[in-house]
Design a protein around this motif. Structure first.
Motif, PDB file in Angstrom:
ATOM      1  N   ALA A 118      -5.680 -11.593  20.300  1.00  0.00           N
ATOM      2  CA  ALA A 118      -5.224 -10.510  20.199  1.00  0.00           C
ATOM      3  C   ALA A 118      -4.810 -10.053  18.674  1.00  0.00           C
ATOM      4  N   VAL A 119      -5.508  -8.778  18.425  1.00  0.00           N
ATOM      5  CA  VAL A 119      -5.168  -8.292  16.997  1.00  0.00           C
ATOM      6  C   VAL A 119      -4.660  -6.730  17.275  1.00  0.00           C
ATOM      7  N   ARG A 120      -3.843  -6.337  16.318  1.00  0.00           N
ATOM      8  CA  ARG A 120      -3.587  -4.884  16.268  1.00  0.00           C
ATOM      9  C   ARG A 120      -4.120  -4.137  15.462  1.00  0.00           C
ATOM     10  N   SER A 121      -5.370  -3.206  16.024  1.00  0.00           N
ATOM     11  CA  SER A 121      -6.385  -2.783  15.382  1.00  0.00           C
ATOM     12  C   SER A 121      -5.842  -1.541  14.354  1.00  0.00           C
ATOM     13  N   CYS A 122      -4.687  -1.340  14.296  1.00  0.00           N
ATOM     14  CA  CYS A 122      -4.254   0.001  13.415  1.00  0.00           C
ATOM     15  C   CYS A 122      -4.260  -0.643  12.112  1.00  0.00           C
ATOM     16  N   LEU A 123      -4.279  -1.733  11.936  1.00  0.00           N
ATOM     17  CA  LEU A 123      -4.068  -2.289  10.442  1.00  0.00           C
ATOM     18  C   LEU A 123      -5.268  -2.985   9.870  1.00  0.00           C
TER      19      LEU A 123
END
Ligand code: FES
Ligand code: FES
Lengths: 741, 154
Positions: B55-60
């Motif tokens: 899981a990766v937070r794609s906004c950053l």
């Protein structure tokens, strides 16, 4: 990779096709009704003007609620906004119930935002005030029942049997005597061809005891789409040639960009700068480009309404106003001042609550296309046809030339009743001559909301020999929400904004001498409807103060409340008793745990909550468990009622624990989820909900779960620490480690 | 500048500035609109995708820095058949639904790494915010997803 046209079609677009297919034949039975133009017509009869076979609803100029296709698929058009509250399931349930439809063959579409689709016959339709089910219940039943009668009549005619010998059952008409059956779909053509007098004016409605869907827990119709990542929301809208836009507002409210021309000249190729209401907008070929460019601009701003203002100043203003003599009176009886002078025990306290932002999870956005022939909007709005009206007023484009496509809303909470973002998107599209999708960053959202008003109240009470109050006074000071909403009548001559005093002036506790006054204080900070509106602060005021009185009278807070409600408010007593039983109020909580109780009525529903808390040695509060008892009268989907109570508790708890918007030098200090926080998953208390059956008129469920939670928690913290919390949020207080129970 | 990515099993080339967050490339260049923008600062998780299953937070995440294969909610299944989606439907978890793609992706990544997570594993993995307060139902859905996932494997 090519983007798939199918999956790129948000809900708004498929509906558009439907509306524009006026020339094409819409097969099946389409039911439309004219509602008399009287907003109070809820209980009145209305006439069905008949089937419109072969005509799209637009062409027929009817509000079309229901379409039964020849294959039996039933489409229900809903002129309310789905923002998580489950209305796209509840409203179809009411129609399907009367229709005897097969629930698995139901689909929902947002209704076009045309005045013909207003349920109440009012000039506009909105979704707010927890009103959707309450105001449409009977209308929807009648729509379903009318269609059922027509299908039965069609089948009876075909079979040459009396209509009374046929009945509807799970999507079929059945003639039991002969064993004949026909699906709704097969009967649509015959039903649509019935003469006008075959349409019942007063269709017989089911008795509640006959309900098969209403009152039973049903799965939401929108869940499959919502777990698949389908583009349902306003922010997902894609239209050809669309450009992306980011806004930067004046940091102080009411300021304007003073070096716009210079900035506009220096914009990099492929971007343009537009002056819009409240700020400036950069339009580019991607949102990130637009946002980065907007952030990099050396914008200068004029002074505004809040220049120099800080939260301390606002607090002072509120305190002065609340202490004023001769304030507008909201309610008064007996002689509270006189009684207070002689009362043995007097309790006096000042309470206050801060401005709060809504922060729906989907950042504000709107896609606008301004063309010579009119304006087309795609937006998740709670304002539905009101948006159209306001856009028309602001742009001078006639309403007939404004098309509003309502998408699903990624949360509303009152924020999406406002129309600021729509007007900005229109201004930007007009300037660049292309469709523009404007998206606000989270920072712009937190800093440019229409906030829940900050308020401050001074309360006094005198207790009689039995410890019960004999006099109660309250004077509250708050900015006015209604002042700006002239469509809803604005601020009345009395000077009393109902949203300031709801849940305070109509307090249900017995007390013979009362005086409630309210002052409007202008601060320059925009204010608006925030989930549960005035009750969001008044429940905290009243329910904390009543707890103080119980404590002063050395009585149990539950029994004290009960004694004050017993005589005239049996529904309240039942709700209170239910929550006390659920929480095992009479049994002391486990070591280190403490409980608080609160009850509040809002939007026609009564909700009582008990919170169980602990306070760590270093003063950190934890809410472990919340019990909720709700009497919302007759309800449609109990699972939704439960979900909305849970949701209301979390929303109120986020605010109570840490929620506050503060001003410094005219600017909002918070900017994103690190300093305007919401409850995190690990903080989620266990929530138990029980519905108290009263069979009374339906009440709202979207908001009433919110008001009692703050006082339930602060009352529990009082039990835990002996410290009475009179201003929110809780995080602004230093709690000392919990005492032993 | 041309950026090469592998998304939901397909190799794609998109024109984007190298610093553009993956989120906006997915949404605007590839039309994968299931991944949501919530805060843009890595705080809410609405933009959660998988990179090589994690899981990766794609906004950053700048698009130029993406080195593994990207999976979005659209790539989880085309028909809601993934055990996590089935569990979410069973628990009727969503309200407004806006945060749910991210919640589902966070749960799916956790199950990939730990098919039998402890409560502590769940707390560590499920940190996405939900403004509608669906945490209780999400918790239920996660438990269901664990069961459905292991049934599928069995
Ligand atoms: S949008 Fe990426 S974490 Fe919030
Ligand atoms: S369901 Fe609305 S934000 Fe989570």
């Amino acid at each position: 990779m090519k983007t798939d046209q199918e999956t790129n079609n948000p809900v708004g677009l498929s509906r558009r096709f439907f509306v524009q297919s006026g020339a094409a034949t819409v097969a099946g039975l389409v039911l439309g009704f004219h509602l008399p133009a009287n907003p109070m017509r809820r209980a009145e009869a209305f006439a069905a003007t008949g089937p419109t076979e072969g005509k799209a609803p637009q062409a027929a100029k009817l509000n079309t609620w229901l379409r039964i296709a020849p294959d039996g698929l039933i489409t229900i058009y809903v002129a309310k906004s789905e923002m998580g509250q489950g209305i796209f399931t509840a409203m179809p349930m009411l129609i399907a119930e009367e229709l005897e439809a097969d629930w698995s063959r139901i689909q929902v579409e947002p209704a076009p935002s045309d005045a013909e689709f207003n349920y109440t016959g009012a000039p506009f339709e909105i979704t707010g005030g927890s009103t959707s089910v309450r105001s449409t219940w009977e209308i929807l039943q009648r729509i379903g029942a009318t269609a059922r009668h027509m299908l039965i009549a069609a089948a009876a005619k075909q079979w040459g049997v009396p209509a009374e010998s046929c009945r509807a059952e799970r999507g079929q008409i059945v003639h039991a005597a002969s064993g004949r059956k026909a699906g709704f779909g097969e009967l649509t053509a015959a039903a649509a061809a019935l003469p006008a007098d075959a349409i019942p004016k007063e269709p017989k409605l089911k008795a509640p005891s006959e309900y098969k869907l209403v009152g039973k827990p049903m799965k939401r119709l929108d869940t499959p789409a919502k777990v698949s990542g389908k583009p349902l929301f306003g922010i997902d809208v894609v239209v050809p040639e669309m450009r992306y836009a980011a806004v930067r507002h004046s940091p102080v409210f009411g300021g304007e960009c003073s070096n716009f021309e210079a900035l506009a000249k220096g914009m990099p190729a492929g971007t343009s700068l537009v002056k819009v209401t409240g700020g400036i907008v950069v339009v580019a070929d991607s949102w990130f480009t637009a946002k980065t460019a907007a952030a990099g601009l050396d914008a200068k701003w004029t002074k505004g309404a809040t220049t120099g203002l800080s939260s301390k100043d606002i607090e002072k203003k509120l305190r002065t106003a609340a202490g004023g003599k001769k304030l507008p009176v909201a309610a008064s009886k007996g002689e509270p001042d006189k009684v207070l002078r002689t009362a043995k025990v007097k309790v006096e306290a000042e309470y206050s609550t801060p401005f709060l932002a809504h922060t729906p999870m989907e950042p504000l956005n709107c896609t606008a296309h301004v063309r010579p022939d009119g304006i087309e909007l795609w937006v998740g709005t709670q304002s539905h046809t009101l948006t159209k009206m306001l856009v028309s007023m602001a742009t001078k484009v006639p309403q007939e030339q404004v098309i509003v496509h309502t998408t699903y809303l990624g949360g509303g909470f009152g924020r999406r009743a406002e129309n600021d973002v729509m007007l900005q998107a229109i201004e930007a599209s007009k300037a660049v001559g292309k469709p523009v999708k404007l998206i606000w960053s989270r920072e712009e959202d937190v800093q440019h909301d229409f906030y829940r008003p900050a308020s401050l109240v001074k309360m006094r009470a005198g207790l009689g020999a039995d410890g019960l109050p004999v006099a109660f006074t309250a004077s509250i000071a708050s900015p006015s929400i209604m002042q700006r909403w002239t469509m809803f009548g604005g601020l009345p001559k009395s000077g009393i904004d109902m949203t300031t005093i709801e849940g305070l002036a109509d307090m249900k506790y017995e007390c013979p001498n009362q005086h409630i006054a309210a002052a409007v204080v202008d601060t320059g900070v925009p204010v608006g409807f925030w989930r549960s509106v005035g009750s969001s602060h008044n429940a905290f005021y009243v329910e904390s103060f009543i707890d103080e009185l119980a404590h002063a009278a050395k009585q149990d807070p539950y029994k004290y409340r009960r004694a004050l409600l017993e005589k005239s408010h049996p529904r309240f007593v039942k709700v209170l008793d239910t929550v006390a039983r659920m929480a095992k109020w009479e049994t002391p909580p486990a070591e280190g745990r403490h409980r608080g109780i609160a009850i509040a009525e809002s939007f026609g529903s009564i909700v009582a909550e008990v919170a169980e808390v602990s306070v760590s040695a270093d003063g950190q509060p934890t809410v472990h468990k919340v019990w909720v008892a709700v009497d919302c009268g007759r309800y449609v989907n109990p699972d939704t009622v439960i979900a909305q109570m849970e949701s209301g508790v979390v929303y109120g708890l986020s605010a109570a624990l840490r929620g506050q918007i503060t001003l410094r030098n005219g600017r909002v200090e918070q900017s994103n989820f690190h300093d305007y926080t919401m409850l995190a998953p690990h903080e989620m208390p266990e929530v138990a909900v029980e519905i108290v059956e009263s069979g009374e008129a339906p009440g709202g469920v979207g908001e009433p779960g919110t008001p009692p939670i703050a006082p339930a928690v602060t009352n529990a913290l009082f039990a835990a620490t002996g410290k009475r919390i009179r201003t929110l949020p809780i995080s602004s207080h230093k709690l000392t480690g919990g005492k032993k129970s | 500048m041309a950026q090469n990515l592998k998304v939901n099993g397909k190799d794609v080339t998109v024109e984007a500035e190298p610093g553009t967050p993956l989120l906006w490339v997915l949404r605007e260049k590839l039309g994968l609109l299931g991944t949501k923008f919530g805060c843009g600062q890595g705080m809410c998780g609405a933009c959660t995708v998988h990179i090589d299953g994690a899981a990766v937070r794609s906004c950053l995440m700048p698009v130029a820095a993406v080195s593994g294969e990207v999976t979005t909610i659209e790539g989880l299944s085309s028909d809601n058949s993934h055990p996590v989606q089935r569990a979410w439907i069973e628990a009727d978890a969503p309200q407004c639904g806006y945060c749910q793609s991210g919640q589902i992706m966070a749960c799916a990544a956790m199950l990939k790494a730990r098919p039998q997570p402890t409560d502590a594993d769940i707390s560590a993995a499920m940190t996405n915010l939900c403004r509608c307060g669906t945490y209780g139902r999400i918790r239920k859905a996660v438990k269901l997803a664990i069961d459905l996932n292991s049934e599928e494997k069995a």
